[in-house]
Design a protein around this motif. Structure first.
Motif, PDB file in Angstrom:
ATOM      1  N   PHE A  28       0.773  -1.308   0.055  1.00  0.00           N
ATOM      2  CA  PHE A  28      -0.134  -0.357   0.239  1.00  0.00           C
ATOM      3  C   PHE A  28       0.781   1.000  -0.203  1.00  0.00           C
ATOM      4  N   TYR A  29       1.766   1.001   0.655  1.00  0.00           N
ATOM      5  CA  TYR A  29       3.047   2.521   1.038  1.00  0.00           C
ATOM      6  C   TYR A  29       3.476   2.365  -0.570  1.00  0.00           C
ATOM      7  N   LEU A  30       4.103   1.505  -0.727  1.00  0.00           N
ATOM      8  CA  LEU A  30       5.257   1.331  -1.668  1.00  0.00           C
ATOM      9  C   LEU A  30       4.113   1.685  -4.017  1.00  0.00           C
ATOM     10  N   LEU A  31       2.883   1.765  -3.546  1.00  0.00           N
ATOM     11  CA  LEU A  31       2.720   1.570  -4.581  1.00  0.00           C
ATOM     12  C   LEU A  31       2.077   2.580  -5.772  1.00  0.00           C
ATOM     13  N   PRO A  32       2.261   3.807  -4.969  1.00  0.00           N
ATOM     14  CA  PRO A  32       1.639   4.698  -4.985  1.00  0.00           C
ATOM     15  C   PRO A  32       3.472   4.920  -6.084  1.00  0.00           C
ATOM     16  N   PHE A  33       4.476   5.037  -5.806  1.00  0.00           N
ATOM     17  CA  PHE A  33       5.437   5.592  -6.103  1.00  0.00           C
ATOM     18  C   PHE A  33       6.413   5.022  -6.755  1.00  0.00           C
ATOM     19  N   ILE A  39       4.296   3.003  -8.941  1.00  0.00           N
ATOM     20  CA  ILE A  39       3.373   3.438 -10.289  1.00  0.00           C
ATOM     21  C   ILE A  39       4.217   4.810 -11.184  1.00  0.00           C
ATOM     22  N   MET A  40       4.155   6.027 -10.046  1.00  0.00           N
ATOM     23  CA  MET A  40       4.851   6.858 -10.690  1.00  0.00           C
ATOM     24  C   MET A  40       6.707   6.083 -11.099  1.00  0.00           C
TER      25      MET A  40
END
Lengths: 293, 300
Positions: A30-35, A37-38
Motif C-alpha cells: 500500500f505504501y509502495l504502490l503510488p511511488f 506507479i509513478m
C-alpha cells in the motif's frame, strides 16, 4: 531499541504469524504502490500511458519525460522545466537550514546552561510558534516582506523559513542539552572559560547527532514547504513544490502524465535521498518533535 | 593601581558574561515576538477591520465574524474539516497501532518494513497529491486499470463525486502520515516492561486480554501525542487539498486553510480571511496549549 534481544512475552501460533506477515506485507505494498506507479509511468511514452495499463511495466522505456521535466516542460509561461525552480529551492534551503540550526543550538545552550528567570515561558512561546497555522501570519508577512523589498525573492523566503524554523531547532537542542551534565559546564566556568568557549569546546563536540536530526528535519520541512513558497515566492523565487503544482495543474495543452510523474519524483528526490541515507535520524527528529515537547 | 584595574577588568568581564547569553538569545526572541506574536496580534486586529484588498484600519467590531459564520462556504469548510480530521485521526491511529503491534512480534525483515511504512512522511504533500490524484482518476487510474483487467463493472470515481471527494483526501493523508503514527506507537511498545506482561501471562491472560487490558492503556501518552500532532496537521492541511482536488469538485473539499487563502488573496475579503485565520489559530491553540503546558510543567 533492542528489537532483536528483547524477549517479547506475546506468543503467537503459526496461523497467527502467517496472518501478521500477510497484513504487514499488504501495508508495505500500500505504501509502495503510488511511488512505484509513478516511477514506471515516468519511463513510458505518453501514448503508452493513455492507451495502456498503469500497472504494466514500460514496453519501450524512455528517459525523455525526465529530460522534459527537468529542462523543457512548460511551467507557468516559460518552457524551462523544473531546473530553475530546483535551484531556487537549493538557494533557499541551504542558508535557511544553516542559520536556523545555528540559532537553535545557541538558544538550546542558553536555555539549559545559562538559565534565567522566565526562560521556561520564553521556551513555551517558541514551542507554540512551531505549531501555529501559518495562515495567521500570511497577511502581515506579505506586507513586511514588501516593505523590506524582499517580496518575491529567495532572501525573503530564507527569512520566513528561518523565523518559523527557530522553534523546532531550539526544541531539539534544548532537549538534547538538558541531558548533558551541567556540572561540566559549571566547572569549566570556574576554570574561567567564557560563554562561547564553553559552547565551542564542550557543547559543540557532543552535538553531532542532534545537529543531524535538526538539519534533516529543517531540510525536509523547508524543501517540502508549499504555502510560503506560493505566497511569497512571486515569479522569480518559486520553489520546486510550487513549480511542480503549476506543472501538474496547468489546464492548457495535453496532460503529459509521464512528465508530471518524472517532475514529482525529481521534486521528491532530495528529501527521499536524505531519508534513505539518514532515515534513523529523520525518525528521531519526528519523534523528538512530538513525544517530547 | 594595577590590582584596581584588574578587578575592574574582571568585573567588566563577568558582567559581559552575564549579559552575553541574553544578548545571543535576543535576536531569536525578537524574531519570535515580532514575526509570530506581533503578527498574530496584527491579524487579530485586521479581523476587526473592514479590510478588503488592502489592510485598512477602520474598526467594524465583530462584523467579519458574523459574515464568516453566515457564509455557506465557511460552514462547508468546517463540516469538511470535521469529517476529514476525525477520519484521518481515527484511521491513522488504527493503522498505526495495528502495524506497531504486529511489527513488535519479532518480525523478520522489520528493518526493511519500517522504513517502507515511514517514507511517505519525507515527501511533500504536493508530490503525494500528484500521485494520488492520478491514481484515483477514474479515466486513467485504478478504475481504468480494473476495466482493462476485465472487471468491467468496477467503479471508483470518488474524486469526481461531490459527496465522496472528501474521502479521497482522507486516503491520501492517511497514506502519508499513518507510518509516522506507527513509529510513535512502536516506540511506546518498546518502552513497556516485558516482565509485567509475562506475569500477566502466567496468570492466564490471553494475547487479546494482554493488549486490551495492559498494553493499550500503557500507550496512553503515545495516543495523546499522536492525537495532538494529527489534529493540528489536519487543521493546517492546505497543500494536499491544492494538489489533490483544488478544493473541488465544487466546494466538496474546501477546508478552512483553503478558504482563508482564497478569501484573503483572490476574493479581496481580507477582513473575513483574517477572521477565518483567527478561528484556525484558536482551534490549534485549544489543542496545543494544554499539551505544551503539561509537557513543560512535567519537565521542571
Amino acid at each position: 531499541m533492542s528489537a532483536a534481544t528483547q524477549d517479547t512475552a506475546v506468543r503467537t501460533g503459526r496461523i497467527t504469524r502467517t496472518f501478521i506477515y500477510v497484513v504487514l506485507i499488504f501495508f508495505a505494498l500500500f505504501y509502495l504502490l503510488p511511488f512505484f506507479i509513478m516511477m514506471i509511468n515516468s519511463l513510458k511514452p505518453l501514448s503508452e500511458i493513455t492507451a495502456g495499463n498503469m500497472m504494466a511495466l514500460p514496453k519501450e522505456p524512455t528517459l525523455a519525460p525526465w529530460g522534459a521535466a527537468w529542462s523543457t516542460a512548460q511551467i507557468g509561461v516559460e518552457a524551462t522545466g523544473l531546473k530553475p525552480y530546483f535551484l531556487n529551492s537549493i538557494l533557499m534551503v541551504v542558508p535557511a537550514v544553516a542559520i536556523s540550526t545555528v540559532l537553535g543550538a545557541l538558544n538550546g545552550y542558553i536555555l539549559t546552561k545559562w538559565r534565567f528567570r522566565g526562560d521556561t515561558v520564553l521556551f513555551g512561546l517558541m514551542l507554540f510558534s512551531c505549531f501555529i497555522p501559518f495562515q495567521i501570519v500570511l497577511i502581515p508577512m506579505a506586507r513586511i516582506l514588501g516593505m523590506l523589498g524582499l517580496a518575491g525573492s529567495v532572501q525573503g523566503l530564507i527569512l520566513v523559513h528561518v523565523v518559523y524554523g527557530i522553534g523546532f531547532a531550539t526544541l531539539y537542542f534544548r532537549n538534547y542539552y538538558a541531558a548533558f551534565p551541567t556540572e561540566l559546564v559549571k566547572s569549566a566556568m570556574i576554570d574561567g572559560a567564557g560563554f562561547f568557549r564553553i559552547f565551542w569546546r564542550i557543547m559543540l563536540p557532543v552535538s553531532g547527532p542532534i545537529a543531524v536530526v535538526c538539519i534533516i528535519w529543517q531540510f525536509t520541512n523547508i524543501w517540502n514547504d508549499f504555502l510560503f513558497g506560493v505566497s511569497f515566492g512571486g515569479l522569480n523565487a518559486q520553489p520546486v513544490t510550487v513549480a511542480l503544482n503549476n506543472l501538474v495543474q496547468s489546464s492548457t495543452g495535453v496532460k503529459e502524465y509521464n512528465v508530471h510523474f518524472a517532475a514529482a519524483i525529481l521534486a521528491a528526490l532530495p528529501t527521499l535521498l536524505v531519508y534513505i541515507v539518514a532515515g534513523r535520524y529523520f525518525v528521531r527528529g519526528l519523534m523528538a518533535g512530538s513525544v517530547k515537547g | 593601581m594595577a590590582t584596581a584595574r584588574q578587578t575592574a577588568d574582571i568585573d567588566l568581564r563577568t558582567r559581559l558574561q552575564d549579559w552575553l547569553p541574553k544578548l545571543v538569545l535576543s535576536p531569536s526572541v525578537a524574531a519570535i515576538l515580532v514575526f509570530v506574536y506581533g503578527f498574530i496580534a496584527y491579524t487579530i486586529y485586521l479581523s476587526f477591520t473592514g479590510s478588503k484588498m488592502l489592510p485598512s484600519y477602520d474598526l467594524v467590531g465583530f462584523d467579519n465574524y458574523a459574515t464568516l459564520f453566515g457564509l455557506s462556504a465557511w460552514s462547508t469548510a468546517l463540516i469538511n474539516l470535521s469529517i476529514f480530521a476525525s477520519l484521518y485521526i481515527i484511521i491513522c491511529m488504527a493503522i498505526g497501532l495495528l502495524l506497531a503491534i504486529f511489527l513488535d512480534q519479532k518480525i523478520r525483515g522489520e528493518g526493511l518494513l519500517r522504513p517502507i511504512y515511514l517514507y511517505p512522511m519525507a515527501l511533500s504533500f504536493i508530490v503525494t497529491g500528484t500521485a494520488w490524484k492520478w491514481f484515483l482518476d477514474p479515466g486513467i487510474g485504478l478504475e481504468h486499470t480494473m476495466h482493462l483487467w476485465g472487471w468491467e463493472s468496477f467503479k471508483f470515481g470518488w474524486i469526481k463525486d461531490r459527496n465522496m471527494a472528501i474521502y479521497t483526501l482522507v486516503i491520501a493523508a492517511v497514506w502519508q502520515s499513518s507510518g509516522f503514527v506507527m513509529a510513535m506507537f512502536l516506540a511506546g511498545l518498546r518502552g513497556i516492561d516485558n516482565e509485567m506482561l509475562k506475569a500477566a501471562q502466567i496468570d492466564g491472560a490471553s494475547n487479546w486480554q494482554l493488549y486490551r487490558r495492559i498494553v493499550i492503556p500503557l500507550l496512553r501518552p503515545a495516543f495523546m501525542s499522536a492525537f495532538v500532532i494529527l489534529a493540528h496537521l489536519a487543521i493546517k492541511s492546505y497543500d494536499l487539498v491544492i494538489a489533490l482536488t483544488g478544493g473541488g469538485p465544487g466546494r466538496a473539499t474546501e477546508l478552512p486553510a483553503t478558504f482563508m487563502y482564497s478569501y484573503t488573496f483572490t476574493r479581496n475579503q481580507m477582513g473575513v480571511g483574517a477572521s477565518s485565520a483567527v478561528i484556525m489559530l484558536m482551534g490549534v491553540a485549544a489543542i496545543m496549549v494544554p499539551y505544551i503546558y503539561a509537557e513543560l510543567k512535567e519537565k521542571k
